[in-house]
Design an enzyme around this catalytic site. Structure first.
Site, short mmCIF file in Angstrom:
data_model
loop_
_atom_site.label_atom_id
_atom_site.label_comp_id
_atom_site.label_asym_id
_atom_site.label_seq_id
_atom_site.Cartn_x
_atom_site.Cartn_y
_atom_site.Cartn_z
N ARG A 1 -5.65 -25.85 -2.91
CA ARG A 1 -5.58 -24.46 -2.50
C ARG A 1 -5.07 -24.37 -1.07
NH1 ARG A 1 -9.48 -20.49 -0.05
NH2 ARG A 1 -10.44 -22.37 0.73
N ASP B 1 -6.22 -6.44 3.48
CA ASP B 1 -6.73 -7.72 3.03
C ASP B 1 -7.21 -7.57 1.59
OD1 ASP B 1 -7.58 -10.28 2.94
OD2 ASP B 1 -9.22 -10.06 4.36
N CYS C 1 -11.66 -10.88 -2.03
CA CYS C 1 -11.80 -12.22 -2.62
C CYS C 1 -10.64 -12.55 -3.55
CB CYS C 1 -13.14 -12.40 -3.33
SG CYS C 1 -13.79 -10.98 -4.18
N ALA D 1 -21.28 -12.84 -6.91
CA ALA D 1 -21.71 -14.21 -6.68
C ALA D 1 -22.23 -14.39 -5.27
CB ALA D 1 -20.55 -15.16 -6.93
N ASP E 1 -2.69 -13.17 1.19
CA ASP E 1 -3.45 -12.00 0.75
C ASP E 1 -3.83 -11.10 1.92
OD1 ASP E 1 -5.13 -13.78 1.93
OD2 ASP E 1 -6.82 -13.32 0.65
N GLU E 2 -3.17 -11.25 3.03
CA GLU E 2 -3.61 -10.55 4.23
C GLU E 2 -2.39 -10.24 5.10
OE1 GLU E 2 -6.27 -13.01 6.41
OE2 GLU E 2 -6.53 -11.57 8.02
#
Lengths: 1140, 209
Positions: free
Chosen positions: A356, A398, A401, A440, A495-496
């Site tokens: 990742r 953003d 998750c 979670a 993602d940001e």
């Protein structure tokens, strides 16, 4: 000594048939002839005993009887010295491998970079020879960077037919550890003047096979009877040593055939090389102990074929690709254990496929490629941000998750169940959770937790593996949405991102919800948005906004928001800093604010201290869009590294190198420093808790720097192997390996005459670019067509920069045309065309274009001929100014933003103009200001034809630009009194603008900072002045290269006839006054640090004063001031000698 | 290369500067023809051909004088370093002045190559500056003098002690300056100029040749 004497015997024998020389050597012993001979010999001191070296035989031990024998003795000593040094400094560990420069003997002529001493060092180290004095027989290559004209004109007598090569040849050869062909490194001067020279050499070599030639096989043994024969034999030895399937042999035999062909027929080289490239390179990949000589010989010939600038390059490219693929399969080993380097032959590849961190790390490159033009476009126009600092609105977007929500977007039933992403779903596993969704997180599950611990906390936790394709897809969708809503987007991660929405109409909060909605609709994932006045606060706002929300922090609430914020929340404060601060009893930003800046800087360093001070006050001056260049590129594997033996480790390293090389190429950079980092198990360390983890390790690292930056996988592998060897480790102890490349240079810059690379990348990029263009065009169209234009212009810029191959030029030209077509669906108007490009076009292409334009191109060229130089100067100066302007808070920016409010279309045009110029300085000159104003050739013949209201609305740069062109245009035609008329308009316009903007009095002479800014303020003032001499000064500023120094400007002026200037009486006093002011301010500026510059200026002024009344007065006024200041600073007076 | 990384930027700058000064001063002495040209040998420095004194005493004098300055330059205390040619009465005839400014707050790494490029131009210019200089009287001497911004503190360091306070005789009138070369970079600014007595200066008795 004995060795030497046999050597000289041999040489005597060799040159025996040279009757004249041996005769002269005999006569040297005869004292009666001595004088005459000596005087003759001194003619060639530097060239030493070149043609007379045969005289050495008889004098090796006797005292010098003449200059020739002295030189012989000296040369011998130098050789002895060199050999002694060479034997001590030669390459350790090279063993039986032949050194690179075996058989090469260089002579360095004149100033070179690196210096001849360095080159000598390289020769010492790599088995070559270095001659201090030229000798046709001993020297094989002449190295020089520059040749005087006389030598170029008389090249044959200078070089004696030897290759004249740039020092880069040696550097590159050292870098790739093999002898490269010298042909591409031939001195530019020669290549330009005599393009046929290299082919001449090749032909010559094949016919006279034992003359000094440069291909490796021949150099190895200059006395070889026939070079082609040599190659043939080398092919044979190669044969017998390699035990590979029959197919390969066949290829190799064909290969050697081809090489023979090459030697016998130069014209065949190009064709055969193209076909032989592939099999040969594949064979190289096999790790067998091929004799180095053979390797280098085969490779060299190959290399030389790479360098042939012909249309065949494309086939070479394909070969290279093939080459990349095949070795990996050969290196691989049968597996006996999975999940570690022990088992998996493609471990490195798989490792990075599943990592990742790797995804995040390399994502930026993908992004850059995709949105390159867009991000550049807004970078250039970011001057607007500064224009109204109070009203800026920054948005931080953003995804919530990201890694989880992307995976579960197809599983709506899991939406409110605890889900985590991890590469392994083993409940007992020690795999680490990389991301968990909010349900979670409620169970206390965090990223970085082992799966078994997470399962203990929440037994029904669902674990998904990564889905990198989906991440990529969503990230691209995400950015598509962002780019649609604003062109100032700064990507932080996949993602940001930050958006500058200052210029967007409407409430930023509404825009935020719109963006969030769109993101959700396209990606089915939620995003949170923080809005504030700067990047810091926007980011903090997102913290509050999460999950799936948005938060706006208005400036007045910043203080409240921060005062209770824990310091850890500030970006840039990590564990260490947090601990330090907590020791000082600082827990929140409010407490942090109580510490003075000085003590913060004292405790944490200048930069960190300042950052803390600023951040705790919500101050953040970063601009959206400033992307940092990476300083190093590398790859590191710290998981699953277990080696059985050295071979394992070597395989692993070579794969790691491949990965790093790909990354380097991906970033378009090459590096010079290579650092190999090894994690070595500590002696007492147990097997780590984490499965296949690295456990407790010692970190070791070694690094090396090479002279020429590279991204070549072979070089990397070689260097890495060397570095690895220097660790002297037991490979079983290794738990992690990382290779890092630093001292990066961008690929475009570092190519010095390396046709191979530039061509290759050219071909690759040309096709990629066309694709990109098509892809981008609709994205760009949606947001604004600036991006598209930017892209087009970039190709154009590159086109000018590297006009290498004709076919390629054609290629990218058409793609550029296509871009234009996409945009306006007609041919670019005549005035859009860039003169520089047009002129550099090959004739065929030009005539074709000319036809399309109905013959107007020729006229255009003719018309512009005189002007282009001037225009290019000014335009490049302007673009420079604009870059500066983007950073500084300048009046220009303020003006343009004001215009922006008033008249949007005009502003848009201006922005386009700016973007273009910055992207393609050379390709400038394509802007068309709004209504009424056309390009230079269409420009109205007088300003009176220009609509003043339009002029007033234009941004300052544009306006000045137009004004600059106008007088120049008319000067030849119109009488000076027309001049008075137009100049009043801009002055008036300027006056009103500045008054409105409150930027201080712009009265013509009063202000004290004439030299501030780029270009300095006086330039603009003088340009619009009504005094000819001032106009000329301003004009010369650009002509002299816009250095900001006065002396080049004055130097240029000295070529203008000054008598005429005096005839122009209007504004005499004013001109004198402002000139004095200009000089005084300049003196003040320079007196302390650059008295030389002032001195030069005043000597020039003195010269002017002899011709011009005006300058006499100026000189007389300023020089007492100058002398006083010099006295103050240096305790003396400048010596203005009367001699000149 | 590693030792440089440990040094402060000022240390690095000073080291480069000192090396340069040694070469430049030798070049000046050579240029003025103080000693026969046989007293010098050709060497290579910054990829330029320069002169180096062959006589050990001359070489040592220049070397030790300049290297004695190192700690002071590092602290930015040296304002000027001058090569002074004077006649038998001790009245200067010609002075070559290096005005130095080391940036003490410069924080980043000094790139030797950048400085080298600028410093090289001094040596190039010097080698062609003979026409700017005066012919010296037949009997003259020369010395290296440094001008400090403040008095150096007493130090036990041996090198430092080589530098003794001096009261070199000055001209009565402000001298005439002829700039030779200037460089200004962030870590370091150097200016070289020649000082000659002003025209109104009383002529030295010995007279010029």
């Amino acid at each position: 000594m004995s060795m030497e004497s046999t050597r000289s015997d041999k040489s005597a024998k060799r040159s025996f048939n040279n009757n004249r020389n041996s005769a002269s050597s005999n006569s040297n012993s005869n004292p009666s002839n001595k004088k005459k001979k000596t005087s003759q010999k001194t003619l060639g001191v530097a060239w030493g005993s070149n043609s007379r070296s045969s005289s050495r035989s008889s004098f090796s031990n006797s005292p010098f009887s003449n200059f020739g024998s002295y030189m012989v003795e000296k040369n011998r000593k130098l050789q002895n010295q060199f050999e002694a040094e060479a034997s001590t400094s030669s390459h350790g560990g090279s063993g039986s491998v032949k050194p690179i420069f075996d058989g090469v003997s260089i002579f360095v002529d004149g100033f070179t970079v690196p210096s001849s001493q360095e080159l000598r060092g390289y020769m010492l180290k790599h088995g070559g020879r270095f001659e201090n004095y030229f000798s046709r027989r001993r020297v094989t290559h002449i190295i020089c960077s520059n040749l005087p004209d006389s030598k170029i004109k008389n090249l044959r007598s200078f070089s004696r037919g030897l290759p004249v090569v740039k020092p880069a040849w040696i550097l590159e050869s050292v870098a790739v550890n093999k002898l490269l062909s010298w042909v591409p490194f031939q001195l530019d001067q020669l290549a330009n003047n005599q393009p046929k020279l290299s082919s001449f050499f090749t032909l010559k070599r094949s016919s006279v096979s034992n003359s000094a030639s440069t291909h490796a096989p021949c150099q190895v043994n200059p006395e070889a009877e026939d070079s082609s024969l040599k190659v043939g034999t080398s092919g044979d030895t190669y044969f017998s040593e390699v035990s590979e399937p029959f197919e390969h042999r066949k290829q190799i035999s064909r290969e050697s055939d081809d090489l023979v062909n090459e030697n016998s027929n130069a014209s065949l080289v190009e064709e055969t090389a193209g076909s032989s490239g592939k099999p040969c390179e594949v064979a190289m990949g096999i790790p067998s102990n091929i004799d180095a000589e053979d390797e280098s010989s085969v490779k060299n010939d190959l290399q030389s074929s790479h360098y042939q600038p012909t249309a065949l390059v494309s086939s070479n490219c394909i070969n290279n690709q093939n080459m990349k693929g095949s070795p990996s399969s050969m290196v691989s080993e049968p597996s006996n254990q999975s999940h570690s380097t022990l088992g998996d032959p493609n471990f490195v590849e798989n490792y990075f496929k599943n990592s990742r961190l790797h995804f995040i790390g390399t994502w930026r490159n993908r992004y850059r490629k995709r949105f390159h033009s867009l991000s550049n476009g807004f970078n250039c126009t970011s001057s607007n941000i500064k224009a109204s600092p109070l009203k800026t609105a920054i948005m931080h977007v953003d995804m919530d998750c990201f890694f989880v929500s992307v995976v579960i977007r197809n599983h709506p039933e899991l939406l409110d169940k605890p889900v985590a992403v991890c590469h392994s779903d083993n409940t007992k596993g020690t795999a680490e959770i990389s991301s968990a969704n909010y349900p979670a997180r409620d169970y206390g599950i965090k990223a970085g937790m082992f799966v078994r611990n997470a399962k203990a906390l929440c037994p029904h936790l669902v674990i998904f593996p990564y889905n990198f394709e989906a991440y990529e897809e969503v990230a691209d969708q995400f950015y598509n949405v962002l780019h649609k809503h604003g062109n100032k987007v700064q990507a932080v991660s996949c993602d940001e991102a930050f958006l500058d929405v200052t210029d967007s109409e409407g409430d930023p909060q509404l825009l935020a919800s719109k963006i969030r909605k769109e993101i959700f609709e396209t990606t089915r994932c939620t995003a949170s948005v923080g809005i504030a006045g700067n990047m810091l606060m926007a980011r903090l706002a997102t913290r509050t906004a999460k999950p799936d929300g948005q938060c706006y922090i208005p400036p007045e609430r910043v203080d409240d928001y921060l005062s209770q914020l824990p310091i850890k929340a500030l970006p840039g404060i990590g564990h260490v800093l947090e601990e330090k601060l907590k020791k000082q009893n600082v827990w929140t930003c409010g407490q942090l604010r109580m510490i003075s800046k000085d003590s913060l800087q004292k405790d944490f360093g200048l930069k960190t201290g300042e950052m803390l001070w600023n951040y705790s006050r919500g101050v953040d001056n970063r601009l959206v869009g400033l992307i940092q260049e990476s300083k190093s590129v590398g790859a590191e594997v710290n998981w699953g590294v277990r080696f059985k033996d050295l071979k394992d480790a070597q395989n692993f390293l070579s794969n790691l190198c491949k990965e790093v090389s790909l990354r380097l190429q991906g970033c378009g950079v090459e590096g010079r420093t290579f650092t190999l980092k090894i994690k070595k198990r500590r002696k007492d360390a147990e097997e780590p808790i984490k499965y296949m983890g690295h456990g407790d390790c010692e970190n070791l690292s070694h690094s090396t720097t090479v002279p020429v930056a590279t991204d070549d996988v072979e070089v990397l592998q070689r260097i890495t192997k060397q570095l690895f060897g220097s660790f002297h480790l037991d490979v079983k102890e290794i738990r992690g390996v990382g290779l890092q490349v630093s001292r990066l240079e961008s690929t475009e810059n570092s190519k010095q005459g390396l046709e191979r690379n530039s061509l290759k990348s050219w071909l690759a990029s040309a096709s990629a670019r066309t694709e990109e263009l098509c892809k981008n065009s609709h994205v760009a169209k949606e947001s604004s067509n600036r991006g598209c234009e930017g892209e087009g212009d970039e190709t154009l810029g590159q086109l000018c920069g590297n006009s290498v191959g004709l076919s390629i030029q054609m290629d990218s030209n058409t793609s550029n045309g296509a871009a234009c077509l996409n945009e306006v669906s007609v041919l670019p108007p005549l005035c859009h065309l860039d003169m520089g490009v047009l002129k550099s076009l090959p004739p065929e292409l030009f005539s074709e274009l000319n036809e399309i334009y109905g013959g107007k191109l020729v006229d255009l060229i003719a018309k512009n001929k005189g002007k282009t130089e001037n225009i290019n100067h000014t335009l490049s100066a302007y673009s420079h100014e604009k870059i500066e302007g983007a950073m500084k808070e300048g009046q220009a920016a303020r003006l343009s933003s004001m215009v922006f409010q008033n008249e949007i279309p005009v502003e848009n045009k201006a922005e386009q103009h700016i973007a273009k110029e910055v992207l393609a300085v050379s390709g400038a000159e394509s802007f068309v200001p709004a209504s009424g104003l056309k390009k230079t050739d269409l420009i109205p013949s007088s300003l009176s034809q220009v609509d003043t209201s339009v002029l007033q609305q234009l941004p300052e740069e544009l306006k000045v630009d137009i004004l600059e062109h106008l007088p120049a245009h008319r000067m030849q035609v119109f009488s000076p009194n027309v001049l008075l008329d137009p100049t009043e308009i801009p002055l008036e316009a300027l006056g009103t603008k500045t008054a409105e903007n409150n930027s201080g009095s712009k009265d013509f002479v009063l202000d004290n900072n004439l030299w501030v800014g780029i270009p300095p303020q006086w330039v603009d003032k003088f340009k619009v002045s009504n005094c000819l001499i001032l106009n000329i000064l301003a004009e010369m500023y650009y002509k002299s290269g816009s250095t900001g120094n006065l002396s080049p400007i004055l130097q240029r002026i000295s070529s203008v006839s000054l008598h005429q200037l005096d005839a122009f009486q209007d504004g005499w006093d004013e001109a004198m006054y402002i000139l004095c002011e200009l000089l005084k301010q300049y003196i003040k500026l320079k007196i302390e640090l650059d008295i030389e510059e002032i001195y030069v200026c005043f000597r020039l002024l003195r010269r002017f004063a002899m011709k011009s009344e005006l300058f006499i007065q100026v000189y007389n006024i300023v020089s007492p001031y100058l002398q006083a200041l010099v006295g103050e600073n240096y305790g003396g007076n400048l010596h203005m000698s009367l001699k000149d | 290369m590693d030792h440089k990384d440990n040094q402060s930027p000022q240390g690095e700058t000073a080291r480069i500067l000192i090396e340069f000064l040694e070469v430049a001063i030798t070049s000046i002495v050579f240029l003025k023809g103080v000693y026969p040209s046989g007293a010098f040998e050709r060497r290579r420095y910054m990829n330029l051909v320069v002169q180096r004194a062959r006589h050990p005493q001359l070489r040592d004098y220049i070397h030790s004088a300049v290297f004695g300055l190192l700690p002071f330059i590092q602290k930015g205390m040296v304002e000027r370093a001058a090569v002074i040619f004077f006649n038998t009465d001790g009245i200067p005839v010609e002075r070559f002045v290096f005005k130095l400014a080391v940036n003490l707050s410069y924080g980043s790494k000094v790139e030797e190559a950048d400085l080298e490029f600028s410093l090289r131009s001094f040596l190039i210019k010097l080698s062609v500056s003979e026409s700017l200089t005066k012919v010296l009287p037949c009997d003259y001497r020369w010395e290296i003098t440094a001008y400090f911004r403040s008095l150096p503190e007493a130090s036990a360091n041996k090198d430092v002690k080589q530098w003794i306070p001096t009261d070199a005789r000055q001209w009565e009138q402000p001298p005439l300056l002829t700039p030779i070369k200037s460089m200004s970079s962030e870590p370091l600014c150097v200016q070289l100029y020649i000082e000659h007595p002003s025209l109104s200066e009383p002529k030295p008795q010995n007279g010029e040749v």
